[in-house]
Design a protein around this motif. Structure first.
Motif, PDB file in Angstrom:
ATOM      1  N   MET A  77       2.261  -5.696  -7.104  1.00 56.06           N
ATOM      2  CA  MET A  77       2.974  -4.433  -6.903  1.00 56.06           C
ATOM      3  C   MET A  77       2.371  -3.652  -5.737  1.00 56.06           C
ATOM      4  O   MET A  77       3.084  -3.047  -4.934  1.00 56.06           O
ATOM      5  CB  MET A  77       2.943  -3.595  -8.186  1.00 56.06           C
ATOM      6  CG  MET A  77       3.847  -4.137  -9.287  1.00 56.06           C
ATOM      7  SD  MET A  77       3.971  -3.033 -10.718  1.00 56.06           S
ATOM      8  CE  MET A  77       2.345  -3.261 -11.464  1.00 56.06           C
ATOM      9  N   LEU A  78       1.044  -3.677  -5.649  1.00 53.47           N
ATOM     10  CA  LEU A  78       0.353  -2.941  -4.599  1.00 53.47           C
ATOM     11  C   LEU A  78       0.687  -3.489  -3.217  1.00 53.47           C
ATOM     12  O   LEU A  78       0.875  -2.735  -2.263  1.00 53.47           O
ATOM     13  CB  LEU A  78      -1.153  -3.000  -4.843  1.00 53.47           C
ATOM     14  CG  LEU A  78      -2.043  -2.162  -3.921  1.00 53.47           C
ATOM     15  CD1 LEU A  78      -1.701  -0.679  -4.032  1.00 53.47           C
ATOM     16  CD2 LEU A  78      -3.512  -2.379  -4.264  1.00 53.47           C
ATOM     17  N   TYR A  79       0.775  -4.802  -3.112  1.00 53.67           N
ATOM     18  CA  TYR A  79       1.020  -5.430  -1.819  1.00 53.67           C
ATOM     19  C   TYR A  79       2.504  -5.718  -1.570  1.00 53.67           C
ATOM     20  O   TYR A  79       2.849  -6.359  -0.578  1.00 53.67           O
ATOM     21  CB  TYR A  79       0.215  -6.728  -1.698  1.00 53.67           C
ATOM     22  CG  TYR A  79      -1.234  -6.494  -1.393  1.00 53.67           C
ATOM     23  CD1 TYR A  79      -1.672  -6.313  -0.080  1.00 53.67           C
ATOM     24  CD2 TYR A  79      -2.182  -6.431  -2.406  1.00 53.67           C
ATOM     25  CE1 TYR A  79      -2.996  -6.081   0.208  1.00 53.67           C
ATOM     26  CE2 TYR A  79      -3.523  -6.197  -2.127  1.00 53.67           C
ATOM     27  CZ  TYR A  79      -3.924  -6.027  -0.819  1.00 53.67           C
ATOM     28  OH  TYR A  79      -5.252  -5.783  -0.531  1.00 53.67           O
ATOM     29  N   SER A  80       3.345  -5.217  -2.434  1.00 56.36           N
ATOM     30  CA  SER A  80       4.775  -5.405  -2.237  1.00 56.36           C
ATOM     31  C   SER A  80       5.228  -4.679  -0.973  1.00 56.36           C
ATOM     32  O   SER A  80       4.757  -3.584  -0.646  1.00 56.36           O
ATOM     33  CB  SER A  80       5.551  -4.854  -3.442  1.00 56.36           C
ATOM     34  OG  SER A  80       6.930  -4.824  -3.178  1.00 56.36           O
ATOM     35  N   ALA A 292      -0.231   2.848   9.031  1.00 61.60           N
ATOM     36  CA  ALA A 292       0.602   2.836   7.828  1.00 61.60           C
ATOM     37  C   ALA A 292       0.782   1.432   7.280  1.00 61.60           C
ATOM     38  O   ALA A 292       0.851   0.453   8.027  1.00 61.60           O
ATOM     39  CB  ALA A 292       1.957   3.455   8.132  1.00 61.60           C
ATOM     40  N   THR A 293       0.850   1.362   5.978  1.00 60.78           N
ATOM     41  CA  THR A 293       1.075   0.094   5.287  1.00 60.78           C
ATOM     42  C   THR A 293       1.806   0.376   3.986  1.00 60.78           C
ATOM     43  O   THR A 293       1.751   1.498   3.464  1.00 60.78           O
ATOM     44  CB  THR A 293      -0.261  -0.618   5.003  1.00 60.78           C
ATOM     45  OG1 THR A 293      -0.016  -1.763   4.192  1.00 60.78           O
ATOM     46  CG2 THR A 293      -1.237   0.300   4.286  1.00 60.78           C
ATOM     47  N   PHE A 294       2.485  -0.625   3.478  1.00 63.39           N
ATOM     48  CA  PHE A 294       3.118  -0.488   2.170  1.00 63.39           C
ATOM     49  C   PHE A 294       2.104  -0.651   1.046  1.00 63.39           C
ATOM     50  O   PHE A 294       2.442  -0.474  -0.125  1.00 63.39           O
ATOM     51  CB  PHE A 294       4.233  -1.525   2.015  1.00 63.39           C
ATOM     52  CG  PHE A 294       5.458  -1.215   2.831  1.00 63.39           C
ATOM     53  CD1 PHE A 294       6.373  -0.268   2.407  1.00 63.39           C
ATOM     54  CD2 PHE A 294       5.689  -1.861   4.032  1.00 63.39           C
ATOM     55  CE1 PHE A 294       7.502   0.035   3.155  1.00 63.39           C
ATOM     56  CE2 PHE A 294       6.815  -1.577   4.786  1.00 63.39           C
ATOM     57  CZ  PHE A 294       7.722  -0.625   4.341  1.00 63.39           C
ATOM     58  N   VAL A 295       0.872  -1.002   1.400  1.00 62.06           N
ATOM     59  CA  VAL A 295      -0.178  -1.178   0.392  1.00 62.06           C
ATOM     60  C   VAL A 295      -0.720   0.199   0.009  1.00 62.06           C
ATOM     61  O   VAL A 295      -1.618   0.750   0.634  1.00 62.06           O
ATOM     62  CB  VAL A 295      -1.308  -2.071   0.918  1.00 62.06           C
ATOM     63  CG1 VAL A 295      -2.375  -2.271  -0.149  1.00 62.06           C
ATOM     64  CG2 VAL A 295      -0.751  -3.422   1.368  1.00 62.06           C
ATOM     65  N   ILE A 296      -0.143   0.756  -1.004  1.00 65.11           N
ATOM     66  CA  ILE A 296      -0.520   2.103  -1.444  1.00 65.11           C
ATOM     67  C   ILE A 296      -0.289   2.207  -2.951  1.00 65.11           C
ATOM     68  O   ILE A 296       0.722   1.711  -3.458  1.00 65.11           O
ATOM     69  CB  ILE A 296       0.269   3.181  -0.668  1.00 65.11           C
ATOM     70  CG1 ILE A 296      -0.160   4.601  -1.090  1.00 65.11           C
ATOM     71  CG2 ILE A 296       1.768   2.985  -0.841  1.00 65.11           C
ATOM     72  CD1 ILE A 296       0.409   5.678  -0.187  1.00 65.11           C
ATOM     73  N   LYS A 297      -1.215   2.800  -3.649  1.00 68.65           N
ATOM     74  CA  LYS A 297      -1.095   2.920  -5.099  1.00 68.65           C
ATOM     75  C   LYS A 297       0.039   3.876  -5.458  1.00 68.65           C
ATOM     76  O   LYS A 297       0.238   4.893  -4.771  1.00 68.65           O
ATOM     77  CB  LYS A 297      -2.414   3.397  -5.708  1.00 68.65           C
ATOM     78  CG  LYS A 297      -3.537   2.386  -5.596  1.00 68.65           C
ATOM     79  CD  LYS A 297      -4.720   2.746  -6.475  1.00 68.65           C
ATOM     80  CE  LYS A 297      -5.478   3.937  -5.929  1.00 68.65           C
ATOM     81  NZ  LYS A 297      -6.715   4.205  -6.695  1.00 68.65           N
ATOM     82  N   PRO A 298       0.789   3.588  -6.520  1.00 70.00           N
ATOM     83  CA  PRO A 298       1.902   4.460  -6.910  1.00 70.00           C
ATOM     84  C   PRO A 298       1.488   5.919  -7.094  1.00 70.00           C
ATOM     85  O   PRO A 298       2.247   6.828  -6.734  1.00 70.00           O
ATOM     86  CB  PRO A 298       2.374   3.847  -8.239  1.00 70.00           C
ATOM     87  CG  PRO A 298       2.006   2.412  -8.133  1.00 70.00           C
ATOM     88  CD  PRO A 298       0.689   2.386  -7.376  1.00 70.00           C
ATOM     89  N   GLU A 299       0.298   6.134  -7.614  1.00 70.54           N
ATOM     90  CA  GLU A 299      -0.135   7.519  -7.851  1.00 70.54           C
ATOM     91  C   GLU A 299      -0.454   8.267  -6.563  1.00 70.54           C
ATOM     92  O   GLU A 299      -0.658   9.489  -6.563  1.00 70.54           O
ATOM     93  CB  GLU A 299      -1.344   7.570  -8.789  1.00 70.54           C
ATOM     94  CG  GLU A 299      -2.562   6.814  -8.298  1.00 70.54           C
ATOM     95  CD  GLU A 299      -2.645   5.406  -8.850  1.00 70.54           C
ATOM     96  OE1 GLU A 299      -3.778   4.932  -9.090  1.00 70.54           O
ATOM     97  OE2 GLU A 299      -1.595   4.770  -9.023  1.00 70.54           O
ATOM     98  N   ASP A 300      -0.497   7.550  -5.439  1.00 74.03           N
ATOM     99  CA  ASP A 300      -0.735   8.197  -4.142  1.00 74.03           C
ATOM    100  C   ASP A 300       0.556   8.460  -3.381  1.00 74.03           C
ATOM    101  O   ASP A 300       0.537   8.847  -2.214  1.00 74.03           O
ATOM    102  CB  ASP A 300      -1.664   7.324  -3.277  1.00 74.03           C
ATOM    103  CG  ASP A 300      -3.083   7.301  -3.810  1.00 74.03           C
ATOM    104  OD1 ASP A 300      -3.474   8.283  -4.478  1.00 74.03           O
ATOM    105  OD2 ASP A 300      -3.797   6.310  -3.600  1.00 74.03           O
ATOM    106  N   CYS A 301       1.689   8.254  -4.043  1.00 72.38           N
ATOM    107  CA  CYS A 301       2.997   8.518  -3.448  1.00 72.38           C
ATOM    108  C   CYS A 301       3.630   9.746  -4.092  1.00 72.38           C
ATOM    109  O   CYS A 301       3.441  10.012  -5.283  1.00 72.38           O
ATOM    110  CB  CYS A 301       3.916   7.314  -3.637  1.00 72.38           C
ATOM    111  SG  CYS A 301       3.411   5.838  -2.721  1.00 72.38           S
ATOM    112  N   VAL A 302       4.390  10.493  -3.306  1.00 67.46           N
ATOM    113  CA  VAL A 302       5.062  11.696  -3.790  1.00 67.46           C
ATOM    114  C   VAL A 302       6.526  11.647  -3.367  1.00 67.46           C
ATOM    115  O   VAL A 302       6.830  11.491  -2.187  1.00 67.46           O
ATOM    116  CB  VAL A 302       4.406  12.972  -3.216  1.00 67.46           C
ATOM    117  CG1 VAL A 302       5.127  14.212  -3.755  1.00 67.46           C
ATOM    118  CG2 VAL A 302       2.922  13.024  -3.538  1.00 67.46           C
TER     119      VAL A 302
END
Length: 304
Positions: A77-80, A292-302
């Motif tokens: 999920m993280l690297y999706s 920028a990368t899509f590798v980002i934890k869900p809790e770090d998205c708003v």
């Protein structure tokens, strides 16, 4: 090779490591490096895998250094390379750090806000009177101001500020009277309006002028919102808006280096001596895009 090994192999393909199908030390170190996870040089293989699990949010006995389906699923999920669907009412998915950049360049911090910005100011010669987290009263109308602020302000303060809405440049300077300066907006009110009123509106404006923005990494989405929040959403055919117009094609095609370059090119518009803050802001926005990368934890998205 079984199905689980094929999943590891797909992850390794994303990481750019040898596709062995085995969650080996090379794969683990690649993950540690890409996520910026610091471990002691002496850490053994198991401890390195445990560090990955802690980063992923595992706790207690679940931090066992064994890469099973739970650990692999979170890594997948993280690297999706895809983002979650944007819910109704939101326009974009920004990273927390990109929104922090906006707050930092508008008011620096809560402590500095309470010392320097809790009362109305006039930040520049082209600005209107500004309140809260960079909320420029010169570029909104009465109905917008009322929608954003009426529920949060005492009636007397609301009426005073309503009287300076739409005033910019010299008119704003003349309107910044002692009575206006005496209005005080608490930090909690300012940050609430920023997240619940300002950001959704400016995210919507950003997505409207830059189709395809919602498909880019969250750092890019937030960087563009920062830019538009600061410079406005006009794509007028004038020299000062050249780079803003150029961004349309770069964002549509997802060319991150070109997006970053256009943002940096905007620094030509301001003196480095007189507007050092704007130069730093453009550099920070460009850096968000470049890294920028899509590798980002869900809790770090708003969602905004």
């Amino acid at each position: 090779m079984n199905l689980f090994q094929k999943r590891i192999q797909n992850l390794q393909k994303t990481l750019g490591t040898t596709e062995t199908g085995v969650f080996d030390l090379v794969t683990t170190n690649s993950i540690l490096n890409s996520l910026g996870i610091q471990v002691p040089l002496t850490a053994d293989f198991t401890e390195r895998k445990k560090s990955v699990q802690r980063f992923l949010g595992f706790k207690g006995n679940d931090v066992d250094g064994i890469v099973g389906t739970n650990t692999l699923s979170r890594l997948e999920m993280l690297y999706s390379q895809t983002l979650p669907p944007i819910p109704s009412g939101a326009s974009l998915i920004a990273s927390k750090r990109s929104l922090d950049v906006i707050v930092a360049f508008e008011v620096s911090s809560k402590a500095i806000y309470e010392r320097k910005y809790k009362s109305p100011i006039l930040p520049g010669e082209y600005s209107g009177i500004t309140i809260g987290i960079g909320y420029d009263l010169g570029y909104v109308n009465a109905s917008t101001f009322s929608y954003d602020w009426k529920e949060f302000l005492p009636q007397s303060d609301f009426n005073i500020l309503l009287g300076v809405v739409g005033k910019t440049k010299v008119n704003a300077k003349n309107a910044l009277t002692d009575m206006v300066k005496n209005v005080s907006i608490p930090w909690d009110t300012a940050i609430t309006v920023f997240y619940t009123k300002s950001m959704p509106i400016w995210a919507k404006k950003s997505r409207k002028i830059y189709p395809g923005l919602e498909k880019l990494p969250p750092d890019v989405q937030g960087a563009i919102v920062s830019l538009v929040y600061n410079r406005g959403d006009s794509l007028a055919m004038e020299d000062r808006r050249l780079e803003m117009r150029n961004l349309v094609q770069h964002i549509a095609s997802g060319k991150l280096p070109s997006i970053a370059a256009e943002i940096r090119n905007m620094k030509r518009l301001w003196s480095a001596q007189q507007s050092a803050g704007l130069h730093r802001r453009r550099d920070s926005e460009a850096a968000l895009v470049e890294n920028a990368t899509f590798v980002i934890k869900p809790e770090d998205c708003v969602f905004i």
